[in-house]
Design a protein around this motif. Structure first.
Motif, short mmCIF file in Angstrom:
data_model
loop_
_atom_site.label_atom_id
_atom_site.label_comp_id
_atom_site.label_asym_id
_atom_site.label_seq_id
_atom_site.Cartn_x
_atom_site.Cartn_y
_atom_site.Cartn_z
N TRP A 18 0.83 -1.21 0.00
CA TRP A 18 0.00 0.00 0.00
C TRP A 18 0.85 1.25 0.00
O TRP A 18 0.50 2.25 -0.65
N ILE A 19 1.98 1.23 0.69
CA ILE A 19 2.87 2.39 0.70
C ILE A 19 3.41 2.65 -0.71
O ILE A 19 3.40 3.79 -1.19
N VAL A 20 3.85 1.59 -1.39
CA VAL A 20 4.34 1.74 -2.77
C VAL A 20 3.22 2.23 -3.67
O VAL A 20 3.42 3.12 -4.51
N THR A 21 2.02 1.70 -3.49
CA THR A 21 0.87 2.12 -4.29
C THR A 21 0.60 3.61 -4.10
O THR A 21 0.39 4.35 -5.07
N LEU A 22 0.60 4.08 -2.86
CA LEU A 22 0.33 5.49 -2.58
C LEU A 22 1.44 6.40 -3.11
O LEU A 22 1.17 7.50 -3.59
N ILE A 23 2.68 5.94 -3.03
CA ILE A 23 3.80 6.73 -3.58
C ILE A 23 3.66 6.85 -5.09
O ILE A 23 3.84 7.93 -5.65
N ILE A 24 3.30 5.76 -5.75
CA ILE A 24 3.14 5.80 -7.21
C ILE A 24 2.00 6.73 -7.60
O ILE A 24 2.11 7.50 -8.56
N THR A 25 0.90 6.69 -6.86
CA THR A 25 -0.23 7.55 -7.22
C THR A 25 0.06 9.02 -6.93
O THR A 25 -0.62 9.89 -7.46
N ALA A 26 1.06 9.30 -6.11
CA ALA A 26 1.42 10.69 -5.82
C ALA A 26 2.23 11.33 -6.94
O ALA A 26 2.38 12.55 -6.97
#
Length: 88
Positions: A17-25
């Motif tokens: 989820w952290i990687v997912t949120l970083i990518i969406t940022a």
């Protein structure tokens, strides 16, 4: 059959989820990835549903932004027009 497909996917970890949120940022890349995750066939169902919800919220935000911009613009134009008509 559909129930079996859903049980094959493991829950996403905190790191996922952290990687997912970083990518969406990341501008533009994150927006494109939301479409890939929302409509891709190999995406975890939890991430796919989250991406679809994020796209819906994004669309609502755009519509509200346009609506408020129009209302604010009309208010400013009305104020400026009333200032022109005043005589001192």
């Amino acid at each position: 059959m559909n129930e079996l497909n859903q049980t094959d996917h493991k829950p996403l970890s905190v790191g996922d989820w952290i990687v997912t949120l970083i990518i969406t940022a990341i501008p533009l890349v994150g927006f494109v990835m939301l479409f890939v995750w929302a409509f891709g066939s190999n995406t975890n169902p939890n991430k796919a549903n989250w991406a679809k919800a994020a796209l819906v919220l994004f669309a609502i935000g755009i519509v509200l932004s346009i609506l408020f911009s129009i209302i604010f613009g009309v208010g400013i134009m009305s104020f400026l027009n009333s200032q022109e008509n005043m005589t001192y």
